[in-house]
Motif scaffolding. Structure first.
Motif, PDB file in Angstrom:
ATOM      1  N   ARG A  98      14.294  48.199 -17.607  1.00 20.65           N
ATOM      2  CA  ARG A  98      14.729  48.042 -18.906  1.00 20.65           C
ATOM      3  C   ARG A  98      13.866  48.960 -19.873  1.00 20.65           C
ATOM      4  NH1 ARG A  98      14.295  45.837 -23.613  1.00 20.65           N
ATOM      5  NH2 ARG A  98      12.558  44.782 -23.021  1.00 20.65           N
ATOM      6  N   LEU A  99      12.500  48.690 -19.898  1.00 13.81           N
ATOM      7  CA  LEU A  99      11.541  49.375 -20.453  1.00 13.81           C
ATOM      8  C   LEU A  99      11.628  50.779 -20.251  1.00 13.81           C
ATOM      9  CD1 LEU A  99       8.473  46.885 -20.444  1.00 13.81           C
ATOM     10  CD2 LEU A  99       9.946  47.822 -22.395  1.00 13.81           C
ATOM     11  N   LEU A 100      11.758  51.191 -19.043  1.00 14.10           N
ATOM     12  CA  LEU A 100      11.897  52.812 -18.556  1.00 14.10           C
ATOM     13  C   LEU A 100      13.024  53.400 -19.182  1.00 14.10           C
ATOM     14  CD1 LEU A 100      10.986  53.256 -14.733  1.00 14.10           C
ATOM     15  CD2 LEU A 100      10.258  54.374 -16.652  1.00 14.10           C
ATOM     16  N   LYS A 101      14.172  52.721 -19.311  1.00  9.80           N
ATOM     17  CA  LYS A 101      15.226  53.358 -19.956  1.00  9.80           C
ATOM     18  C   LYS A 101      15.046  53.336 -21.281  1.00  9.80           C
ATOM     19  CE  LYS A 101      19.615  52.568 -17.144  1.00  9.80           C
ATOM     20  NZ  LYS A 101      19.445  51.352 -16.552  1.00  9.80           N
ATOM     21  N   GLU A 102      14.503  52.231 -21.930  1.00  6.64           N
ATOM     22  CA  GLU A 102      13.994  52.623 -23.455  1.00  6.64           C
ATOM     23  C   GLU A 102      13.208  53.578 -23.576  1.00  6.64           C
ATOM     24  OE1 GLU A 102      13.418  48.392 -25.132  1.00  6.64           O
ATOM     25  OE2 GLU A 102      12.103  49.502 -26.338  1.00  6.64           O
ATOM     26  N   LEU A 103      12.350  53.623 -22.956  1.00  4.89           N
ATOM     27  CA  LEU A 103      11.341  54.796 -22.972  1.00  4.89           C
ATOM     28  C   LEU A 103      12.169  56.178 -22.870  1.00  4.89           C
ATOM     29  CD1 LEU A 103       8.280  55.207 -23.366  1.00  4.89           C
ATOM     30  CD2 LEU A 103       7.951  55.563 -20.861  1.00  4.89           C
ATOM     31  N   GLU A 104      12.865  56.220 -21.835  1.00  2.00           N
ATOM     32  CA  GLU A 104      13.625  57.632 -21.735  1.00  2.00           C
ATOM     33  C   GLU A 104      14.682  57.971 -22.927  1.00  2.00           C
ATOM     34  OE1 GLU A 104      16.066  57.639 -18.087  1.00  2.00           O
ATOM     35  OE2 GLU A 104      14.130  57.234 -16.954  1.00  2.00           O
ATOM     36  N   ALA A 105      15.050  56.778 -23.516  1.00  2.00           N
ATOM     37  CA  ALA A 105      16.060  57.075 -24.599  1.00  2.00           C
ATOM     38  C   ALA A 105      15.162  57.360 -25.827  1.00  2.00           C
ATOM     39  CB  ALA A 105      16.700  56.082 -25.046  1.00  2.00           C
ATOM     40  N   LYS A 106      14.042  56.822 -25.815  1.00  2.00           N
ATOM     41  CA  LYS A 106      12.901  57.150 -27.088  1.00  2.00           C
ATOM     42  C   LYS A 106      12.538  58.718 -26.904  1.00  2.00           C
ATOM     43  CE  LYS A 106      12.248  54.067 -30.066  1.00  2.00           C
ATOM     44  NZ  LYS A 106      13.213  53.105 -29.824  1.00  2.00           N
ATOM     45  N   ASN A 107      12.387  59.044 -25.697  1.00  2.00           N
ATOM     46  CA  ASN A 107      11.940  60.251 -25.225  1.00  2.00           C
ATOM     47  C   ASN A 107      13.078  61.148 -25.850  1.00  2.00           C
ATOM     48  OD1 ASN A 107       9.346  60.774 -24.460  1.00  2.00           O
ATOM     49  ND2 ASN A 107       9.554  60.270 -22.368  1.00  2.00           N
ATOM     50  N   GLU A 108      14.139  61.154 -25.164  1.00  2.00           N
ATOM     51  CA  GLU A 108      15.212  61.861 -25.849  1.00  2.00           C
ATOM     52  C   GLU A 108      15.402  62.101 -27.103  1.00  2.00           C
ATOM     53  OE1 GLU A 108      19.365  61.268 -23.689  1.00  2.00           O
ATOM     54  OE2 GLU A 108      18.050  61.152 -22.087  1.00  2.00           O
ATOM     55  N   GLU A 109      15.214  60.885 -27.839  1.00  2.00           N
ATOM     56  CA  GLU A 109      15.409  61.086 -29.248  1.00  2.00           C
ATOM     57  C   GLU A 109      14.492  62.039 -29.913  1.00  2.00           C
ATOM     58  OE1 GLU A 109      15.845  57.059 -31.024  1.00  2.00           O
ATOM     59  OE2 GLU A 109      15.173  58.094 -32.909  1.00  2.00           O
ATOM     60  N   LEU A 110      13.175  61.655 -29.333  1.00  2.00           N
ATOM     61  CA  LEU A 110      12.231  62.561 -30.070  1.00  2.00           C
ATOM     62  C   LEU A 110      12.327  64.088 -29.634  1.00  2.00           C
ATOM     63  CD1 LEU A 110       9.429  62.067 -31.242  1.00  2.00           C
ATOM     64  CD2 LEU A 110       8.287  62.516 -28.854  1.00  2.00           C
ATOM     65  N   GLU A 111      12.775  64.410 -28.515  1.00  2.00           N
ATOM     66  CA  GLU A 111      12.972  65.785 -28.166  1.00  2.00           C
ATOM     67  C   GLU A 111      13.981  66.233 -29.117  1.00  2.00           C
ATOM     68  OE1 GLU A 111      14.538  67.344 -24.027  1.00  2.00           O
ATOM     69  OE2 GLU A 111      12.797  65.897 -23.612  1.00  2.00           O
ATOM     70  N   ARG A 112      15.166  65.546 -29.376  1.00  2.00           N
ATOM     71  CA  ARG A 112      16.199  65.878 -30.209  1.00  2.00           C
ATOM     72  C   ARG A 112      15.685  66.017 -31.536  1.00  2.00           C
ATOM     73  NH1 ARG A 112      19.896  62.376 -28.097  1.00  2.00           N
ATOM     74  NH2 ARG A 112      19.501  61.092 -29.706  1.00  2.00           N
ATOM     75  N   PHE A 113      14.857  65.357 -32.193  1.00  2.00           N
ATOM     76  CA  PHE A 113      14.270  65.198 -33.304  1.00  2.00           C
ATOM     77  C   PHE A 113      13.470  66.570 -33.619  1.00  2.00           C
ATOM     78  CE2 PHE A 113      10.720  63.939 -36.397  1.00  2.00           C
ATOM     79  CZ  PHE A 113      11.545  63.755 -37.397  1.00  2.00           C
TER      80      PHE A 113
END
Lengths: 276, 149
Positions: free
Chosen positions: A61-76
């Protein structure tokens, strides 16, 4: 004489039998305790496996969350770098044209070049301050408060009073609101953004209206809050996109936002564990 | 055979569109520049739909300059539709964007883009790039059905 022997033999057998029984009892007891030990070990093992599985799930779950956060950051970062560079191209471009137009004494063109430069600088400033506003959303968290939703609506209406008045929008509210447990400042911010959004995109509506209320959908016990309006609306295929940073459905000629408002709304709601 | 050279410019940023048009005009390569501000309008123009049903209003472009981040329909989506169309895929499409992202470049080439250009912030370079671009595609580059002027 033979009776004597038989009796002795019988006693001997009985003794052996007792011994056997005793041994069996001991065997039984130790088997039992071995069984108990095994059972205990098995329970431990089961629990251990369950714990491990739980930990693994948590890790997933944490990994998934981290991945999503990373993606968001990249998009940002992508959006910000792309969108911030755009006014710079404009400024440099019109400075270049300006030099040319000044040389050729084209007064009208000089004026329009200057206007473009000014507009780009204003846009840049707004993009920067909106970026800052957006980055604050996830970081600054206030403790949740138990408040009647109506108070929050009132606060939001107070903050947008001037805009509401100048636009002539009619506001209608639900008669009562349930209480909610939320980060008060943020939710008011959400409401302000939604109200402003409604006003900005009212279009050519002769009697503009905004409707703030809630409903309870079917079997769900969770109330759904809404800010509705009778403005231009958003096409179905744009529904996801409007929540992207700096995204605007259509460029308007009049002064308005950079497209950050709804992104902030989505972010705040997500931080609260909700959805829009 | 047609004489007029037509460029379709798909650009949501008005100021950028103005800049590009002025540079192209100064370079005297294009006679007609049609500017549309979003992806939906670009597709309407190219497929002659909506307000572009009339052929006179939507002459076939000799070159399409396409921005990536567009309102309504994204630039990559517009590119995809152009390159999937038997009718339109022959028109050179040049991406003109501020995005230096590798992913965008890879995606654009994957959709058969003819060229990918990043708008330089420096105006001298910007000027040079846009007029070179105009000369390359509209003067040096040969396309069937267009007379050399």
């Amino acid at each position: 004489m033979s009776k004597e022997i038989t009796k002795r033999k019988q006693d001997e057998l009985k003794l052996r039998l007792d011994e056997c029984n005793a041994a069996l009892r001991i065997l039984h007891e130790s088997l039992f305790s071995v069984f108990n030990l095994w059972k205990e070990a098995n329970e431990d093992l089961k629990q251990n496996i369950a714990e491990r599985k739980h930990a693994e799930e948590e890790r997933e779950r944490l990994l998934k969350e981290l991945e999503a956060k990373n993606e968001e950051l990249e998009r940002f970062v992508y959006t910000v770098s792309h969108d911030l560079r755009s006014p710079l191209v404009t400024i440099q471009g019109f400075v270049g044209l300006l030099k040319k137009d000044v040389g050729q004494k084209e007064v009208e063109k000089v004026e329009s070049d200057l206007k473009q430069i000014e507009k780009a600088v204003v846009k840049m400033d707004r993009l920067l301050s909106d970026t800052l506003k957006f980055s604050r959303v996830g970081r600054v968290v206030n403790p949740p408060e138990d408040v009647p939703f109506g108070y929050l609506v009132q606060e939001a209406l107070d903050q947008t009073a001037a805009k509401i008045k100048s636009s002539g929008v009619e506001i209608s509210l639900a008669a009562d609101f349930p209480a909610v447990l939320v980060d008060r400042t943020r939710i008011v911010e959400v409401l302000v953004n939604l109200i402003e959004n409604s006003i900005n995109y009212m279009g050519e509506q002769s009697c503009p209206k905004i409707d703030i209320g809630y409903r309870i959908d079917g079997d769900s016990s969770e109330p759904v809050f809404f800010v509705g309006d009778n403005g231009i609306g958003i096409d179905q295929d744009q529904h996801e996109k409007v929540f992207n940073l700096f995204y605007q459905v259509k460029k308007k000629t009049k002064e308005a936002g950079t497209g950050v408002g709804l992104t902030i709304v989505k972010r705040i709601i997500e931080v609260h564990g909700g959805s829009v | 055979m047609k004489g007029k050279v037509v460029i379709l410019l798909v650009e949501d940023e008005e100021a950028h569109a103005m800049l590009i048009m002025r540079v192209l005009e100064d370079a005297q390569v294009a006679k007609v520049i049609h500017w549309v501000a979003d992806g939906g309008e670009a597709l309407d123009y190219l497929f002659r739909r909506g307000e572009y049903v009339d052929e006179g209003k939507s002459p076939r472009p000799d070159l399409i300059l396409l921005d990536l981040r567009l309102p309504k329909i994204d630039g990559l989506e517009v590119l995809k539709e152009i390159k999937q169309s038997e009718e339109l895929r022959g028109i050179p499409v040049v991406i003109l964007t501020t995005s230096e992202s590798e992913t965008d470049m890879a995606r654009a080439y994957h959709q058969y883009v003819n060229s990918y250009l990043v708008k330089p912030v420096d105006f001298t370079k910007f000027n040079e790039m846009i007029s070179d671009l105009g000369f390359y595609w509209l003067v040096w580059n040969r396309q069937p059905g267009r007379m050399k002027e």
